[in-house]
Design a protein around this motif. Sequence first.
Motif, PDB file in Angstrom:
ATOM      1  N   ARG A  63     -36.856 -32.802  17.210  1.00  0.00           N
ATOM      2  CA  ARG A  63     -36.080 -31.494  16.909  1.00  0.00           C
ATOM      3  C   ARG A  63     -35.670 -30.171  18.130  1.00  0.00           C
ATOM      4  O   ARG A  63     -34.602 -30.037  18.407  1.00  0.00           O
ATOM      5  N   VAL A 188     -34.680 -44.763  21.135  1.00  0.00           N
ATOM      6  CA  VAL A 188     -34.201 -44.346  20.222  1.00  0.00           C
ATOM      7  C   VAL A 188     -32.032 -43.773  20.442  1.00  0.00           C
ATOM      8  O   VAL A 188     -31.724 -43.501  21.779  1.00  0.00           O
ATOM      9  N   TRP A 189     -31.162 -43.728  19.465  1.00  0.00           N
ATOM     10  CA  TRP A 189     -29.752 -44.049  20.109  1.00  0.00           C
ATOM     11  C   TRP A 189     -29.498 -42.444  19.137  1.00  0.00           C
ATOM     12  O   TRP A 189     -29.070 -42.611  17.790  1.00  0.00           O
ATOM     13  N   LEU A 190     -29.182 -41.888  20.257  1.00  0.00           N
ATOM     14  CA  LEU A 190     -29.014 -40.269  19.482  1.00  0.00           C
ATOM     15  C   LEU A 190     -27.012 -39.893  20.113  1.00  0.00           C
ATOM     16  O   LEU A 190     -26.992 -39.113  19.616  1.00  0.00           O
ATOM     17  N   THR A 191     -26.469 -41.653  20.753  1.00  0.00           N
ATOM     18  CA  THR A 191     -25.192 -40.905  21.004  1.00  0.00           C
ATOM     19  C   THR A 191     -24.039 -41.737  19.715  1.00  0.00           C
ATOM     20  O   THR A 191     -24.830 -42.300  19.011  1.00  0.00           O
ATOM     21  N   GLY A 194     -25.727 -41.368  16.384  1.00  0.00           N
ATOM     22  CA  GLY A 194     -26.610 -41.349  15.504  1.00  0.00           C
ATOM     23  C   GLY A 194     -27.196 -42.937  15.362  1.00  0.00           C
ATOM     24  O   GLY A 194     -27.921 -42.695  14.975  1.00  0.00           O
ATOM     25  N   ASP A 241     -36.040 -42.561  14.887  1.00  0.00           N
ATOM     26  CA  ASP A 241     -36.536 -41.528  15.702  1.00  0.00           C
ATOM     27  C   ASP A 241     -35.554 -40.208  14.166  1.00  0.00           C
ATOM     28  O   ASP A 241     -35.217 -40.410  13.625  1.00  0.00           O
ATOM     29  N   ARG A 243     -34.036 -38.054  14.562  1.00  0.00           N
ATOM     30  CA  ARG A 243     -32.698 -37.128  15.345  1.00  0.00           C
ATOM     31  C   ARG A 243     -31.923 -38.267  14.751  1.00  0.00           C
ATOM     32  O   ARG A 243     -30.211 -38.207  15.117  1.00  0.00           O
ATOM     33  N   GLU A 244     -32.167 -39.412  14.543  1.00  0.00           N
ATOM     34  CA  GLU A 244     -31.231 -40.568  14.414  1.00  0.00           C
ATOM     35  C   GLU A 244     -30.719 -40.544  12.981  1.00  0.00           C
ATOM     36  O   GLU A 244     -30.655 -39.618  11.973  1.00  0.00           O
ATOM     37  N   GLU A 263     -29.071 -38.224   7.614  1.00  0.00           N
ATOM     38  CA  GLU A 263     -30.433 -38.031   8.777  1.00  0.00           C
ATOM     39  C   GLU A 263     -31.347 -39.241   8.806  1.00  0.00           C
ATOM     40  O   GLU A 263     -32.573 -38.293   7.090  1.00  0.00           O
TER      41      GLU A 263
END
Length: 279
Positions: A63, A188-191, A194, A241, A243-244, A263
């Motif tokens: 993070r 990891v997919w953050l767009t 998430g 992840d 953040r996902e 989250e």
Amino acid sequence: MLAVTLAAMTLAAPVGAARAAVTDAFYDRVFVLAAHQKCDLFEPKLIAALDAAALQARGAALRAGTPVADLSAAATRAQARASRTACDDGDLGRVRARVQAGFAGWSRAARMSFPGDHAAWRGDRYASQAVGWRLVQDSATGGSPVRFGLVGVGPTATTPAAVVSFVGRPRPYAARLVMRDQAQAPRVWLTGGGLPPESVRRVFFAAAAHAADPTLLSEGARQGEIWTFSETAADAIAQLDPRETFVVEFLFRDDSVAEARFEAGDFAAGRAFLAMGAI
């Protein structure tokens, strides 16, 4: 000199620290765990605490913007250092004593919050006769509160579940968990909030549903339903992840779908905290 910071003896992730500091905290925790694997330093409950600490430190570092590759490199360095350290090394003995002293306090921690970017997982190690949330995060779909987490009478025998209290809607006929499929999308997919495109998502359908015990309802709710999932679904969330995002979707007969976002955060760290056992 073997330097293990005080952070290695607690479950508390650094807040607002620089990227280097959180990476160092992760390194410290990995080193201690690797040294234990080699030298059998600690009791099982302490190892559960250190597992939670390492996972939480990893989440804090991610993070803070630390690349995954940097954390992998830090873990490799920590493990290599542990492999070169003799089990009778004096500095390692002092590290062991400090970790054990730090654990003495955490062994009595019954509840803990694992904050994320926007939401937190709340862990509860109390045992009781009634089913309760042992690890939970709150969300909503429209005006209806939704909770997801692990339920049980104690911390070590739990079931993944979602509890929803719909306002002015009929009962859904199914519920499912939706998240990134790591086999099809390993990065990891953050767009997109998430959550990846449908073609690379993994879905877990609820196994059963029934009226929720009042102890599981969101504050102010008078009724609700609990939808239970497999342990495999919980394992998949733990591997995301921090953040996902993952989603609980409720399916209705009119083809509408109500969704609640959660989250991934420190779900894995929360499970490790529960592995310390009941208090």
